[in-house]
Design an enzyme around this catalytic site. Structure first.
Site, PDB file in Angstrom:
ATOM      1  CG  HIS A  12      -2.087  -0.994   1.010  1.00  0.00           C
ATOM      2  ND1 HIS A  12      -2.666  -1.701   2.035  1.00  0.00           N
ATOM      3  CD2 HIS A  12      -2.747  -1.355  -0.132  1.00  0.00           C
ATOM      4  CE1 HIS A  12      -3.641  -2.460   1.534  1.00  0.00           C
ATOM      5  NE2 HIS A  12      -3.699  -2.273   0.243  1.00  0.00           N
ATOM      6  CE  LYS A  16       2.459   1.591  -4.382  1.00  0.00           C
ATOM      7  NZ  LYS A  16       1.222   1.449  -3.603  1.00  0.00           N
ATOM      8  CB  THR A  38      -0.394  -4.250  -7.398  1.00  0.00           C
ATOM      9  OG1 THR A  38       0.444  -3.904  -6.297  1.00  0.00           O
ATOM     10  CG2 THR A  38      -1.383  -5.336  -6.987  1.00  0.00           C
ATOM     11  N   GLY A  39       0.507  -2.776 -10.047  1.00  0.00           N
ATOM     12  CA  GLY A  39       1.154  -1.835 -10.951  1.00  0.00           C
ATOM     13  C   GLY A  39       2.142  -0.869 -10.333  1.00  0.00           C
ATOM     14  CB  THR A  40       1.740   1.922  -7.953  1.00  0.00           C
ATOM     15  OG1 THR A  40       0.506   2.195  -8.613  1.00  0.00           O
ATOM     16  CG2 THR A  40       2.492   3.217  -7.755  1.00  0.00           C
ATOM     17  CB  THR A  41       3.755  -2.546  -5.617  1.00  0.00           C
ATOM     18  OG1 THR A  41       2.736  -2.023  -4.770  1.00  0.00           O
ATOM     19  CG2 THR A  41       4.810  -3.260  -4.784  1.00  0.00           C
ATOM     20  CB  SER A  59      -3.076   0.303 -10.067  1.00  0.00           C
ATOM     21  OG  SER A  59      -2.872   0.892  -8.798  1.00  0.00           O
ATOM     22  N   GLY A  60      -3.623  -1.877  -7.764  1.00  0.00           N
ATOM     23  CA  GLY A  60      -4.533  -2.543  -6.819  1.00  0.00           C
ATOM     24  C   GLY A  60      -5.987  -2.099  -6.950  1.00  0.00           C
ATOM     25  CG  ASP A  65      -5.170  -5.841  -4.361  1.00  0.00           C
ATOM     26  OD1 ASP A  65      -4.166  -6.042  -3.663  1.00  0.00           O
ATOM     27  OD2 ASP A  65      -5.587  -4.708  -4.637  1.00  0.00           O
ATOM     28  CG  ASP A  85      -1.772   2.435   5.488  1.00  0.00           C
ATOM     29  OD1 ASP A  85      -1.773   2.403   6.740  1.00  0.00           O
ATOM     30  OD2 ASP A  85      -2.049   3.454   4.827  1.00  0.00           O
ATOM     31  CG  HIS A  92      -8.415  -1.397  -3.488  1.00  0.00           C
ATOM     32  ND1 HIS A  92      -8.040  -0.181  -2.987  1.00  0.00           N
ATOM     33  CD2 HIS A  92      -7.282  -2.139  -3.530  1.00  0.00           C
ATOM     34  CE1 HIS A  92      -6.743  -0.189  -2.744  1.00  0.00           C
ATOM     35  NE2 HIS A  92      -6.266  -1.368  -3.056  1.00  0.00           N
ATOM     36  CG  ASP A  95     -10.884  -5.595  -5.208  1.00  0.00           C
ATOM     37  OD1 ASP A  95     -12.078  -5.595  -4.861  1.00  0.00           O
ATOM     38  OD2 ASP A  95     -10.515  -5.263  -6.343  1.00  0.00           O
ATOM     39  NE  ARG A 101     -13.229 -17.073   1.131  1.00  0.00           N
ATOM     40  CZ  ARG A 101     -13.230 -17.895   0.069  1.00  0.00           C
ATOM     41  NH1 ARG A 101     -12.630 -17.530  -1.035  1.00  0.00           N
ATOM     42  NH2 ARG A 101     -13.821 -19.063   0.128  1.00  0.00           N
TER      43      ARG A 101
HETATM   44  O1  LIG Z   1      -3.540  -1.066  -3.693  1.00  0.00           O
HETATM   45  C1  LIG Z   1      -2.729  -1.950  -3.700  1.00  0.00           C
HETATM   46  C2  LIG Z   1      -3.012  -3.219  -3.045  1.00  0.00           C
HETATM   47  O2  LIG Z   1      -4.275  -3.302  -2.467  1.00  0.00           O
HETATM   48  C3  LIG Z   1      -1.432  -1.792  -4.364  1.00  0.00           C
HETATM   49  O3  LIG Z   1      -1.607  -1.363  -5.678  1.00  0.00           O
HETATM   50  P1  LIG Z   1      -0.448  -0.517  -6.368  1.00  0.00           P
HETATM   51  O4  LIG Z   1       0.804  -1.284  -6.221  1.00  0.00           O
HETATM   52  O5  LIG Z   1      -0.857  -0.347  -7.787  1.00  0.00           O
HETATM   53  O6  LIG Z   1      -0.424   0.798  -5.616  1.00  0.00           O
END
Ligand SMILES: O=C(CO)COP(=O)(O)O
Length: 126
Positions: A12, A16, A38-41, A59-60, A65, A85, A92, A95, A101
């Site tokens: 989150h 990061k 996930t995209g940004t990570t 992205s999440g 996710d 976090d 989301h 998600d 789960r």
């Molecule tokens: O929101 C996230 C996981 O729930 C992470 O997504 P990003 O890596 O795209 O920010």
């Protein structure tokens, strides 16, 4: 634990920096391991460690996710490191819960904080 071939890495926003630092410190162990993120990570990990094999998904909040959950369900992910976090509400959240789960259903080793991530990685990648 058998050596992980594919690790999912997610963080989150408030975590990061910790994830980029974690990947950088463990770059040698992560070399040769497929990383899905996930995209940004994934972008932050790529910036920190350009040589790692990182597949960036959505992205999440846009389905990333869920994509990782699907990879767990099809047996393609051996371990999940998800630096969450717990102090910020997220649109989301359902998600995020669904992913946790599925990791539980499929008995995937799952770390939700840095302390456990260190132990898991040491155990799986020595
Ligand atoms: O929101 C996230 C996981 O729930 C992470 O997504 P990003 O890596 O795209 O920010």
């Amino acid at each position: 634990m058998t050596r992980a071939r594919c690790i999912a890495l997610i963080a989150h926003d408030q975590k990061k920096d910790d994830m980029a630092d974690f990947a950088g410190r463990h770059q040698a162990q992560l070399t040769g391991v497929r990383i899905v993120a996930t995209g940004t990570t994934g972008g932050r990990i790529k910036d920190a460690c350009p040589d790692l094999d990182v597949t960036r998904l959505k992205s999440g909040p846009l389905g990333g996710d869920q994509q990782i959950g699907a990879l767990i369900a099809t047996g393609e992910v051996d371990m999940l490191i998800f630096l969450v976090d717990p102090l910020t509400s997220m649109p989301h959240d359902v998600d995020v819960k669904a992913l946790m789960r599925l990791a539980t259903v499929y008995d995937i080793p799952m770390a939700l904080n840095l302390a456990t991530a260190e132990i898991l990685l040491a155990s799986a990648l020595g």
